[in-house]
Write an enzyme that holds these catalytic residues in place. Structure first.
Site, mmCIF file in Angstrom:
data_model
loop_
_atom_site.group_PDB
_atom_site.id
_atom_site.type_symbol
_atom_site.label_atom_id
_atom_site.label_comp_id
_atom_site.label_asym_id
_atom_site.label_seq_id
_atom_site.Cartn_x
_atom_site.Cartn_y
_atom_site.Cartn_z
ATOM 1 N N PRO A 53 0.789 -1.226 0.000
ATOM 2 C CA PRO A 53 0.000 0.000 0.000
ATOM 3 C C PRO A 53 0.828 1.286 0.000
ATOM 4 O O PRO A 53 1.844 1.376 0.686
ATOM 5 C CB PRO A 53 -0.821 -0.102 1.295
ATOM 6 C CG PRO A 53 -0.122 -1.120 2.125
ATOM 7 C CD PRO A 53 0.519 -2.069 1.174
ATOM 8 N N ASN A 54 0.363 2.203 -0.812
ATOM 9 C CA ASN A 54 0.907 3.569 -0.918
ATOM 10 C C ASN A 54 2.235 3.644 -1.674
ATOM 11 O O ASN A 54 2.722 4.746 -1.935
ATOM 12 C CB ASN A 54 1.041 4.220 0.471
ATOM 13 C CG ASN A 54 -0.279 4.296 1.194
ATOM 14 O OD1 ASN A 54 -1.250 4.809 0.621
ATOM 15 N ND2 ASN A 54 -0.371 3.764 2.397
ATOM 16 N N TYR A 81 11.064 8.901 1.560
ATOM 17 C CA TYR A 81 11.083 7.793 0.597
ATOM 18 C C TYR A 81 11.829 8.112 -0.700
ATOM 19 O O TYR A 81 11.974 7.237 -1.548
ATOM 20 C CB TYR A 81 9.642 7.360 0.290
ATOM 21 C CG TYR A 81 8.913 6.850 1.522
ATOM 22 C CD1 TYR A 81 9.368 5.721 2.196
ATOM 23 C CD2 TYR A 81 7.797 7.513 2.027
ATOM 24 C CE1 TYR A 81 8.729 5.255 3.335
ATOM 25 C CE2 TYR A 81 7.139 7.054 3.161
ATOM 26 C CZ TYR A 81 7.614 5.925 3.811
ATOM 27 O OH TYR A 81 6.983 5.466 4.944
ATOM 28 N N ASN A 129 8.123 -5.373 -0.414
ATOM 29 C CA ASN A 129 7.949 -4.214 0.459
ATOM 30 C C ASN A 129 6.458 -4.148 0.758
ATOM 31 O O ASN A 129 5.675 -3.710 -0.089
ATOM 32 C CB ASN A 129 8.444 -2.932 -0.202
ATOM 33 C CG ASN A 129 8.339 -1.741 0.744
ATOM 34 O OD1 ASN A 129 7.700 -1.834 1.802
ATOM 35 N ND2 ASN A 129 8.957 -0.622 0.375
ATOM 36 N N GLU A 163 12.756 -9.069 2.396
ATOM 37 C CA GLU A 163 11.926 -7.921 2.771
ATOM 38 C C GLU A 163 12.714 -6.637 2.510
ATOM 39 O O GLU A 163 13.893 -6.557 2.869
ATOM 40 C CB GLU A 163 11.599 -8.057 4.266
ATOM 41 C CG GLU A 163 10.872 -6.874 4.864
ATOM 42 C CD GLU A 163 10.622 -7.092 6.370
ATOM 43 O OE1 GLU A 163 11.066 -8.126 6.922
ATOM 44 O OE2 GLU A 163 10.003 -6.209 6.975
ATOM 45 N N ARG A 180 12.668 5.066 12.966
ATOM 46 C CA ARG A 180 11.427 5.842 12.880
ATOM 47 C C ARG A 180 10.528 5.542 14.083
ATOM 48 O O ARG A 180 11.007 5.102 15.108
ATOM 49 C CB ARG A 180 10.751 5.526 11.542
ATOM 50 C CG ARG A 180 11.641 5.903 10.341
ATOM 51 C CD ARG A 180 10.963 5.639 9.016
ATOM 52 N NE ARG A 180 9.759 6.472 8.886
ATOM 53 C CZ ARG A 180 8.814 6.247 7.950
ATOM 54 N NH1 ARG A 180 8.954 5.250 7.088
ATOM 55 N NH2 ARG A 180 7.753 7.029 7.891
HETATM 56 C C1 DQA Z 1 7.994 1.344 4.178
HETATM 57 C C2 DQA Z 1 8.019 1.577 5.694
HETATM 58 C C3 DQA Z 1 6.627 1.348 6.285
HETATM 59 O O1 DQA Z 1 6.651 1.589 7.685
HETATM 60 C C4 DQA Z 1 5.628 2.300 5.654
HETATM 61 O O2 DQA Z 1 4.331 2.055 6.153
HETATM 62 C C5 DQA Z 1 5.651 2.248 4.168
HETATM 63 C C6 DQA Z 1 6.944 2.189 3.497
HETATM 64 C C7 DQA Z 1 9.363 1.689 3.536
HETATM 65 O O3 DQA Z 1 9.561 1.291 2.387
HETATM 66 O O4 DQA Z 1 10.196 2.369 4.151
HETATM 67 O O5 DQA Z 1 4.633 2.345 3.522
HETATM 68 O O6 DQA Z 1 7.745 -0.029 3.931
#
Ligand code: DQA
Length: 149
Positions: free
Chosen positions: A10-11, A23, A74, A98, A107
């Site tokens: 997601p995202n 990012y 991811n 991963e 974080r």
């Molecule tokens: C992430 C880290 C996760 O905590 C976050 O929710 C993401 C991106 C990363 O690539 O750093 O969506 O997986």
């Protein structure tokens, strides 16, 4: 030729515009193109998939069983919440790595725990988009030593 599924959760479709200070400014299309190029140099093929839906990610892991020899995942925020995705990875018994663009341990505390880490060979985090290529290197070495590539 061994095939690797590069699976993003997601995202991550918003990469490039989503919190670039965390990012980076590289888009998902750029990440996927870099993975395809790098895999070719390693003698591997990649298939790339992104979904914002937990069930679709689980289906992709199940489908990988008959199609791919490795998974780079991811899982975005599902990393920290999804027992179902962890179970799917454990069930298919495909070697997986991963990846996180950010250093999740530097974080918020809720990002420090990963269900996914219990189902993978190892984790790469904190190196931005380069992490996907490091994961490909790791999977290539693993498959080679296992005689699968
Ligand atoms: C992430 C880290 C996760 O905590 C976050 O929710 C993401 C991106 C990363 O690539 O750093 O969506 O997986």
């Amino acid at each position: 030729m061994a095939s690797i599924l590069v699976l993003n959760g997601p995202n991550l479709n918003l990469l490039g515009t989503r919190q670039p200070e965390i990012y980076g400014s590289v888009t998902l299309a750029m990440v996927e193109a870099a993975c395809t190029d790098h895999a070719a140099k390693l003698g591997l093929e990649v298939a790339c998939l992104q979904s914002n839906h937990e069930g679709a990610l689980i289906d992709a892991v199940h489908d990988a069983k008959s199609r791919h020899q490795g998974i780079i995942l991811n899982a975005g925020a599902y990393t920290h919440t999804s027992i179902a995705l962890m179970d799917a990875l454990i069930s298919v018994e495909i070697p997986a790595v991963e990846v996180h663009l950010s250093n999740i341990y530097a974080r918020e505390e809720f990002r420090h725990a990963s269900y996914i880490s219990k189902a993978v060979l190892g984790q790469v985090c904190g190196f931005g988009a380069q992490g996907y290529l490091l994961a490909l290197d790791a999977l290539a070495a693993h498959l080679k030593s296992a005689g699968a590539a």
